[in-house]
Design an enzyme around this catalytic site. Structure first.
Site, PDB file in Angstrom:
ATOM      1  N   ASP A  38      69.532   6.188 -92.458  1.00  0.00           N
ATOM      2  CA  ASP A  38      68.502   6.056 -91.436  1.00  0.00           C
ATOM      3  C   ASP A  38      68.914   6.877 -90.200  1.00  0.00           C
ATOM      4  O   ASP A  38      69.935   6.585 -89.587  1.00  0.00           O
ATOM      5  CB  ASP A  38      68.373   4.561 -91.081  1.00  0.00           C
ATOM      6  CG  ASP A  38      67.030   4.219 -90.476  1.00  0.00           C
ATOM      7  OD1 ASP A  38      66.582   4.961 -89.592  1.00  0.00           O
ATOM      8  OD2 ASP A  38      66.447   3.189 -90.879  1.00  0.00           O
ATOM      9  N   THR A  79      60.849   5.344 -89.562  1.00  0.00           N
ATOM     10  CA  THR A  79      61.522   4.742 -90.721  1.00  0.00           C
ATOM     11  C   THR A  79      60.581   4.288 -91.840  1.00  0.00           C
ATOM     12  O   THR A  79      60.832   4.574 -93.008  1.00  0.00           O
ATOM     13  CB  THR A  79      62.381   3.552 -90.241  1.00  0.00           C
ATOM     14  OG1 THR A  79      63.479   4.086 -89.506  1.00  0.00           O
ATOM     15  CG2 THR A  79      62.915   2.737 -91.392  1.00  0.00           C
ATOM     16  N   LYS A 161      67.417  -3.269 -92.678  1.00  0.00           N
ATOM     17  CA  LYS A 161      65.991  -3.329 -92.317  1.00  0.00           C
ATOM     18  C   LYS A 161      65.150  -3.720 -93.536  1.00  0.00           C
ATOM     19  O   LYS A 161      65.298  -3.104 -94.597  1.00  0.00           O
ATOM     20  CB  LYS A 161      65.511  -1.959 -91.838  1.00  0.00           C
ATOM     21  CG  LYS A 161      66.100  -1.509 -90.521  1.00  0.00           C
ATOM     22  CD  LYS A 161      65.482  -0.170 -90.109  1.00  0.00           C
ATOM     23  CE  LYS A 161      66.144   0.373 -88.854  1.00  0.00           C
ATOM     24  NZ  LYS A 161      65.596   1.675 -88.449  1.00  0.00           N
ATOM     25  N   ASP A 162      64.222  -4.638 -93.354  1.00  0.00           N
ATOM     26  CA  ASP A 162      63.386  -5.047 -94.492  1.00  0.00           C
ATOM     27  C   ASP A 162      62.581  -3.880 -95.059  1.00  0.00           C
ATOM     28  O   ASP A 162      62.486  -3.713 -96.271  1.00  0.00           O
ATOM     29  CB  ASP A 162      62.477  -6.230 -94.102  1.00  0.00           C
ATOM     30  CG  ASP A 162      61.691  -6.009 -92.825  1.00  0.00           C
ATOM     31  OD1 ASP A 162      61.241  -4.874 -92.578  1.00  0.00           O
ATOM     32  OD2 ASP A 162      61.523  -6.984 -92.062  1.00  0.00           O
ATOM     33  N   ASP A 304      70.881   4.329 -87.588  1.00  0.00           N
ATOM     34  CA  ASP A 304      69.721   4.431 -86.692  1.00  0.00           C
ATOM     35  C   ASP A 304      69.907   3.601 -85.431  1.00  0.00           C
ATOM     36  O   ASP A 304      69.669   4.082 -84.325  1.00  0.00           O
ATOM     37  CB  ASP A 304      68.459   3.982 -87.431  1.00  0.00           C
ATOM     38  CG  ASP A 304      67.205   4.178 -86.598  1.00  0.00           C
ATOM     39  OD1 ASP A 304      66.859   5.341 -86.329  1.00  0.00           O
ATOM     40  OD2 ASP A 304      66.576   3.174 -86.205  1.00  0.00           O
ATOM     41  N   HIS A 308      70.038   5.362 -81.812  1.00  0.00           N
ATOM     42  CA  HIS A 308      69.096   5.111 -80.716  1.00  0.00           C
ATOM     43  C   HIS A 308      69.833   4.802 -79.420  1.00  0.00           C
ATOM     44  O   HIS A 308      69.497   5.307 -78.364  1.00  0.00           O
ATOM     45  CB  HIS A 308      68.186   3.926 -81.050  1.00  0.00           C
ATOM     46  CG  HIS A 308      67.005   4.283 -81.881  1.00  0.00           C
ATOM     47  ND1 HIS A 308      65.923   4.956 -81.381  1.00  0.00           N
ATOM     48  CD2 HIS A 308      66.739   4.067 -83.192  1.00  0.00           C
ATOM     49  CE1 HIS A 308      65.029   5.134 -82.347  1.00  0.00           C
ATOM     50  NE2 HIS A 308      65.509   4.613 -83.458  1.00  0.00           N
ATOM     51  N   HIS A 485      62.942   9.243 -82.110  1.00  0.00           N
ATOM     52  CA  HIS A 485      62.485  10.255 -83.063  1.00  0.00           C
ATOM     53  C   HIS A 485      61.014   9.996 -83.331  1.00  0.00           C
ATOM     54  O   HIS A 485      60.477   8.995 -82.877  1.00  0.00           O
ATOM     55  CB  HIS A 485      63.286  10.136 -84.359  1.00  0.00           C
ATOM     56  CG  HIS A 485      63.381   8.715 -84.847  1.00  0.00           C
ATOM     57  ND1 HIS A 485      62.405   8.108 -85.578  1.00  0.00           N
ATOM     58  CD2 HIS A 485      64.325   7.751 -84.615  1.00  0.00           C
ATOM     59  CE1 HIS A 485      62.744   6.852 -85.823  1.00  0.00           C
ATOM     60  NE2 HIS A 485      63.900   6.603 -85.236  1.00  0.00           N
TER      61      HIS A 485
HETATM   62 ZN   LIG Z   1      64.880   4.811 -85.449  1.00  0.00          ZN
END
Ligand SMILES: [Zn+2]
Length: 546
Positions: A38, A79, A161-162, A304, A308, A485
């Site tokens: 990610d 994502t 992340k789901d 990710d 961030h 992003h």
């Molecule tokens: Zn992100």
């Protein structure tokens, strides 16, 4: 005599052909490992290479086939759309995942890409469980593998992340994701009514508690991290309770005010935990050992979260990649032992890249900026009220899209197309907004090149907004520290595309390829149908190298 000869030929050729097709269709790897990192830029392969070990990213680079100029071919690069596009081989225009969240006119509210109110959580906490792939409108390569083997394959998706687990696993696979409240991996009733025993046993190990009692220190001496900005700077977002964004990170102390067990997502341990679960799934489901091709889809979300908060030039991002590299090396070694070297197929890509931190670019005198969207919206409301009469003209502004009030326009006898155009023209007056396009134009015209075409590939006729906004390069909305992003610029689109293992010869190519080519390439390798909405093309270099 002649007829007999023809008959003999037919019998012979029939048996030859059927034998041939049989042997081809059964030729598949034991296991496919799909890896999505990610927020990974392609350049990270090179920037951090000196301190990669031999068996991780370098194994993919040196022994796999790499498309060095691989890109996302639509806007917006987020994502949800990223995972959906990799696995369906098409873009949001077709698969319908147009953002992580998006405004739905008929509901008058924003929905989440993997939300599904008809299902509920299994393990974890109830709020984390209304998750399924139901909003995904086209089939995935994982779905097609299931159809190709009469559902004898097993497909398992794992991620913090789901959406990083549920979209890759497709409509027929299983998915497990992290619940930040309880520290458990969970699923939903879309998949199971109860967690499988191996997943229950995994949760019972309480690994998040263990990892969050540690301190995140750099793998190498801090002063040896020279690939980006110094550790202490004004570009990054410190954790709550810290004055500066600097090592070491005492996770036990930070936990309470930084999301509790959810803090693990913003540390390298989020990736470690994801790999731990991958090992458990391999063992628990006996993936790759059942005489049928299985598929494990792993998405690493912590890259990710860390990206961030700290940005691509941070020591934190570099250290996280060095650690992920070592985690991958161990993982591939494990697969060599358990499945056999050359018996499994790996691909690795990312769901998007990332922009540099605005202030960092400005400090280096590169044009960059931050758009104040509240100011833009206030101005826009004033403009529409003044020109078209008082009313709630702007329903929503999200994902750089404006949703306008169609029924109000009808009520006032105003053409909706004219309203779109007036708003699009008005918005061009703001610094930072480069281009605007109306929904009507995107529906009517066909754009084949450049930014317009990227926008159109991400534009869903029924779901997308009425005015699409493109910012200048290196501009972000409401950005102070940290980064994000979502654009069609190369820093967001240029990502790894690499295949390794079963059926793959080493090599690389600099030809332009897109991430929608990944699933069609897998279809050719696995002898399955193409995913039903696929618009990408199989990558010839990967398939046909001698
Ligand atoms: Zn992100």
């Amino acid at each position: 005599m002649k007829n007999l000869f023809v008959l003999a030929f037919l019998i012979l050729s029939h048996s030859v052909f059927s034998q041939d097709s049989k042997s081809i269709s059964q030729e598949r790897p034991k296991l496919v490992i799909g890896i999505v990192v990610d927020q990974m830029r392609q350049e990270y392969f090179y920037r951090y290479q000196d301190r990669f070990v031999e068996g991780g990213f370098k194994r993919l680079m040196n022994e796999g086939f790499m498309m060095k100029n691989g890109h996302y071919n639509y806007i917006p690069t987020y994502t949800g759309p990223g995972h959906a596009s990799v696995y369906t081989g098409t873009t949001p225009a077709t698969h319908g995942i147009i953002g992580n969240d998006w405004y739905v006119r008929s509901l008058g509210r924003t929905i989440y890409c993997a939300e599904d109110s008809t299902v509920s959580g299994v393990a974890g906490s109830p709020s984390g469980g209304e998750i399924s792939p139901r909003n995904l409108l086209s089939s995935t390569i994982t779905d097609e593998l299931m159809f190709a083997t009469g559902k004898r394959s097993k497909v398992v998706g794992v991620a913090i992340k789901d959406r990083g687990a549920a979209l890759p696993a497709g409509h027929l696979g299983d998915a497990y994701w992290y619940d930040a409240k309880t520290g458990e991996f969970m699923t939903s009733t879309y998949y199971y009514d109860e967690l499988p025993d191996w997943a229950k046993a995994f949760n019972a190990r309480k690994l998040p508690e263990k990892y969050l009692s540690e301190t995140w220190e750099t793998l190498f001496p801090l002063e040896s991290y020279v690939q980006g900005a110094p550790d202490n700077n004004d570009f990054e977002s410190p954790f709550i309770g810290m004055e500066t964004p600097t090592f070491p990170y005492d996770l036990a102390a930070l936990k309470e005010n930084n999301g509790g067990l959810g803090l693990i997502s913003t540390t390298p341990y989020g990736n470690t935990l994801t790999l731990d679960l991958a090992y458990a799934a391999l063992e628990g489901e006996q993936l790759g050992k059942r005489g049928e091709t299985d598929f494990l889809a792993v998405s690493f979300s912590s890259t990710d979260y860390i990206g961030h908060r700290f940005g691509p030039s941070s020591v934190e991002v570099e250290d996280n990649y060095l650690r992920l590299d070592r985690g991958l090396a161990d993982f591939f070694d494990h697969l060599d032992k358990e499945i056999g070297e050359g018996e499994y197929l790996v691909f690795l890509t990312a769901d998007h890249g990332v922009a540099d931190v605005v202030r960092y670019m400005q400090s280096e005198r590169v044009a960059a900026g931050s758009l104040d969207t509240r100011f833009v919206l206030t101005q826009l409301r004033g403009f529409t009220n003044q020109h078209f009469g008082e009313g709630n003209w702007i329903l929503n502004y999200s994902n750089e899209q404006v949703f306008l009030n169609r029924s109000l326009a009808e009520e006032k006898g105003l053409s909706f197309g004219e309203l779109q155009k007036a708003v699009a023209d008005f918005m061009l007056r703001f610094d930072g907004i480069k281009e605007t396009y109306t929904g009507e134009d995107l529906r009517r015209l066909e754009y084949t090149k450049g930014r317009k075409s990227l926008l159109q590939m991400g534009f869903n006729h029924k779901a997308s907004g009425d005015v699409m906004v493109i910012l200048e390069p290196a501009w972000l909305s409401n950005s102070v520290r940290g980064t994000t992003h979502g654009t069609g610029y190369t820093y967001d689109t240029h990502v790894p595309i690499v295949f390794y293992g079963w059926g793959i010869k080493p090599g690389s190519s600099s030809r332009y390829a897109t991430i929608t080519d990944i699933a069609p390439t897998l279809s050719m390798l696995l002898h399955t149908r193409l995913p039903n909405g696929a618009s990408g093309q199989p990558i010839g270099e990967v398939l046909d190298v001698e």
